[in-house]
Design an enzyme around this catalytic site. Structure first.
Site, PDB file in Angstrom:
ATOM      1  N   ARG A  20       0.251  -3.912  -2.910  1.00 61.70           N
ATOM      2  CA  ARG A  20       0.122  -3.230  -1.847  1.00 61.70           C
ATOM      3  C   ARG A  20      -1.163  -3.960  -1.732  1.00 61.70           C
ATOM      4  O   ARG A  20      -2.030  -4.104  -1.634  1.00 61.70           O
ATOM      5  CB  ARG A  20      -0.312  -2.234  -2.957  1.00 61.70           C
ATOM      6  CG  ARG A  20      -1.098  -1.052  -2.201  1.00 61.70           C
ATOM      7  CD  ARG A  20      -1.673  -0.159  -2.298  1.00 61.70           C
ATOM      8  NE  ARG A  20      -0.687   1.271  -2.675  1.00 61.70           N
ATOM      9  CZ  ARG A  20      -0.374   2.304  -3.014  1.00 61.70           C
ATOM     10  NH1 ARG A  20      -1.747   3.109  -2.524  1.00 61.70           N
ATOM     11  NH2 ARG A  20       0.298   2.701  -3.126  1.00 61.70           N
ATOM     12  N   HIS A  41       5.831   2.110   3.426  1.00 63.92           N
ATOM     13  CA  HIS A  41       6.342   2.372   1.329  1.00 63.92           C
ATOM     14  C   HIS A  41       6.982   2.791   1.001  1.00 63.92           C
ATOM     15  O   HIS A  41       7.859   3.665   0.859  1.00 63.92           O
ATOM     16  CB  HIS A  41       5.575   3.719   1.739  1.00 63.92           C
ATOM     17  CG  HIS A  41       4.348   4.298  -0.092  1.00 63.92           C
ATOM     18  ND1 HIS A  41       4.264   3.587  -0.470  1.00 63.92           N
ATOM     19  CD2 HIS A  41       3.917   5.068  -0.259  1.00 63.92           C
ATOM     20  CE1 HIS A  41       3.738   3.764  -1.437  1.00 63.92           C
ATOM     21  NE2 HIS A  41       3.469   4.964  -1.259  1.00 63.92           N
ATOM     22  N   GLN A  71       7.774   4.963  -2.093  1.00 65.53           N
ATOM     23  CA  GLN A  71       7.895   6.740  -2.229  1.00 65.53           C
ATOM     24  C   GLN A  71       9.137   7.060  -1.286  1.00 65.53           C
ATOM     25  O   GLN A  71       9.329   8.229  -1.828  1.00 65.53           O
ATOM     26  CB  GLN A  71       6.711   6.745  -1.162  1.00 65.53           C
ATOM     27  CG  GLN A  71       6.349   7.618  -1.128  1.00 65.53           C
ATOM     28  CD  GLN A  71       5.438   8.894  -2.010  1.00 65.53           C
ATOM     29  OE1 GLN A  71       4.670   8.001  -2.984  1.00 65.53           O
ATOM     30  NE2 GLN A  71       5.752   9.794  -2.850  1.00 65.53           N
ATOM     31  N   ASP A 107       1.879  13.600   5.533  1.00 68.89           N
ATOM     32  CA  ASP A 107       1.071  13.177   4.012  1.00 68.89           C
ATOM     33  C   ASP A 107       0.302  13.194   4.894  1.00 68.89           C
ATOM     34  O   ASP A 107      -0.166  13.786   6.659  1.00 68.89           O
ATOM     35  CB  ASP A 107       1.768  11.354   4.749  1.00 68.89           C
ATOM     36  CG  ASP A 107       0.966  10.792   4.039  1.00 68.89           C
ATOM     37  OD1 ASP A 107       0.133  10.804   2.687  1.00 68.89           O
ATOM     38  OD2 ASP A 107       1.238   9.027   4.090  1.00 68.89           O
ATOM     39  N   CYS A 151       3.909  12.496  -0.254  1.00 71.20           N
ATOM     40  CA  CYS A 151       3.163  11.450  -1.096  1.00 71.20           C
ATOM     41  C   CYS A 151       2.153  11.559  -2.225  1.00 71.20           C
ATOM     42  O   CYS A 151       2.591  11.197  -3.202  1.00 71.20           O
ATOM     43  CB  CYS A 151       3.596  10.779  -0.564  1.00 71.20           C
ATOM     44  SG  CYS A 151       2.430  10.160   0.905  1.00 71.20           S
ATOM     45  N   ARG A 180       8.315   8.296  -8.461  1.00 70.62           N
ATOM     46  CA  ARG A 180       8.283   7.349  -8.859  1.00 70.62           C
ATOM     47  C   ARG A 180       8.498   5.919  -9.604  1.00 70.62           C
ATOM     48  O   ARG A 180       8.731   5.157  -9.781  1.00 70.62           O
ATOM     49  CB  ARG A 180       7.057   7.238  -8.404  1.00 70.62           C
ATOM     50  CG  ARG A 180       6.278   7.572  -7.207  1.00 70.62           C
ATOM     51  CD  ARG A 180       6.423   7.044  -5.798  1.00 70.62           C
ATOM     52  NE  ARG A 180       6.224   5.230  -5.823  1.00 70.62           N
ATOM     53  CZ  ARG A 180       5.113   4.796  -5.163  1.00 70.62           C
ATOM     54  NH1 ARG A 180       4.426   6.360  -4.810  1.00 70.62           N
ATOM     55  NH2 ARG A 180       4.669   4.331  -5.120  1.00 70.62           N
TER      56      ARG A 180
HETATM   57  N1   CP Z   1       2.015   8.201  -3.040  1.00 65.32           N
HETATM   58  C1   CP Z   1       1.126   6.896  -3.222  1.00 65.32           C
HETATM   59  O1   CP Z   1       2.070   6.219  -3.180  1.00 65.32           O
HETATM   60  O2   CP Z   1       0.101   7.076  -4.436  1.00 65.32           O
HETATM   61  P1   CP Z   1      -1.283   6.829  -5.036  1.00 65.32           P
HETATM   62  O3   CP Z   1      -1.122   5.918  -3.852  1.00 65.32           O
HETATM   63  O4   CP Z   1      -2.018   6.743  -6.275  1.00 65.32           O
HETATM   64  O5   CP Z   1      -0.689   5.407  -5.317  1.00 65.32           O
HETATM   65  N1  NVA Z   2       0.179   7.283   4.435  1.00 64.88           N
HETATM   66  C1  NVA Z   2      -0.676   6.931   2.742  1.00 64.88           C
HETATM   67  C2  NVA Z   2       0.157   7.074   1.367  1.00 64.88           C
HETATM   68  C3  NVA Z   2      -0.536   6.818   0.478  1.00 64.88           C
HETATM   69  C4  NVA Z   2      -0.208   7.366  -0.141  1.00 64.88           C
HETATM   70  C5  NVA Z   2      -1.320   6.062   3.217  1.00 64.88           C
HETATM   71  O1  NVA Z   2      -1.350   4.822   3.822  1.00 64.88           O
HETATM   72  O2  NVA Z   2      -2.764   5.817   2.771  1.00 64.88           O
END
Ligand code: CP
Ligand code: NVA
Length: 303
Positions: free
Chosen positions: A103, A130, A133, A222, A262, A290
């Site tokens: 990530r 993502h 997700q 989101d 999400c 997930r």
């Molecule tokens: N939805 C999601 O990816 O959550 P986190 O940021 O907690 O991993």
């Molecule tokens: N769009 C959000 C998703 C988090 C899971 C972010 O990137 O923070």
């Protein structure tokens, strides 16, 4: 040759359908404490440059359920691209582990890591995408609605990494994707152009939330300010206020619609607490899925 999962189009439509099938089998077996252990003796590195609850825990637990070992690594230790080049870190990690989930911020850093790693690399969220997700979200839609094909999916809010992954999904599976956002917060232009060029799905980008949500089977939102953009939260809220998923707007969706997010959510901003805790909401099923979709992705890439 090793295979990565950096974006949903890395899988064909039939590979995506296979992944859903495998995830459903794994979910059923896991619930009976009979999850297979194809990752026995294997180690997966989980690198995080941003915070996480779902991604971290679901990957760690998923790898353990498959019999493998997960290694949680923050940027404090490895300082990817700073302490040493992404190339050298990729080569070294490949001598120790059987797969890497990362990530991070830039999609280009993920792609560089994947280019030089000799083991599969999985995108656990970048500023652009993502994919794990939205794979889990589509699995949830298949469970709740029987299929994704032909569904009217309304995404309301910021044109961010999750919206972009929905566009990528629409380039592989046929459905009716409506993204409602302000002209100042659009999804990525290249991702949109590729999705339209694929000619698989109907794709609408609008600044009219009603147009997007009318008759929708799936209503998705989101946060308005993603990780790395939290300093823009106030300005974003101004731009995106009319796209809030609330009880009034939801009346225009299909009466049997499901509401998705999400998570993490900013209750009272992009979604009201009443909707999030209401009868249409499937947000915690999404979070659970997930775990199962990622196990399926891991098995498809690493044997
Ligand atoms: N939805 C999601 O990816 O959550 P986190 O940021 O907690 O991993
Ligand atoms: N769009 C959000 C998703 C988090 C899971 C972010 O990137 O923070």
């Amino acid at each position: 040759m090793k295979k990565d999962f950096l974006a949903i189009p890395d899988f064909t439509g039939s590979e995506i359908d296979d992944t859903f099938r495998l995830a459903r089998q794994l979910k059923e077996k896991t619930k009976k404490a009979e999850c297979p252990k194809p990752l026995a003796g294997k180690t997966i590195a989980l690198i995080f440059h941003k915070p996480s609850l779902r991604t971290r825990v679901s990957f760690e637990v998923g790898v353990a359920q498959l019999g493998g070992t997960a290694l949680y690594i923050t940027d404090k230790e490895i300082q990817l691209g700073v302490r040493e080049s992404i190339h050298d870190a990729a080569k070294v990690l490949s001598r120790y582990v059987d797969g890497i989930m990362i990530r991070t911020f830039a999609q280009s850093a993920l792609e560089e890591l994947a280019r030089f790693a000799d083991v599969p690399v999985i995108n656990g969220l970048t500023d652009l995408l993502h994919p794990c997700q939205v794979m889990g979200d589509m699995l949830t839609i298949v469970e709740k609605k029987g299929k994704i094909e032909g569904m009217k999916v309304a995404y309301l809010g910021d044109g961010n990494n999750v919206a972009n992954s929905w566009l990528n999904a629409a380039s592989r599976l046929p459905f009716d994707l409506r993204i409602a956002t302000s002209p100042d917060t659009p999804p990525d232009g290249e991702v949109l152009a590729r999705a339209r060029k694929a000619g698989i799905s109907q794709i609408t980008i609008t600044d009219d939330p009603l147009k997007a949500i009318s008759g929708a089977d799936v209503v998705y939102t989101d946060v308005w300010a993603s990780m790395g953009q939290k300093h823009l939260a106030e300005a974003r809220a101004e731009l995106l206020r009319k796209f809030q998923v609330n009880e009034g707007l939801l009346r225009h969706a299909h009466p049997d619609c499901i509401v998705m997010h999400c998570l993490p959510a900013d209750r009272g901003q992009e979604i009201t607490a009443l909707v999030m805790d209401g009868p249409h909401s499937v947000v915690f099923d999404q979070a659970e899925n997930r775990l199962h979709i990622q196990k399926a992705i891991l098995i498809k890439l690493i044997h």
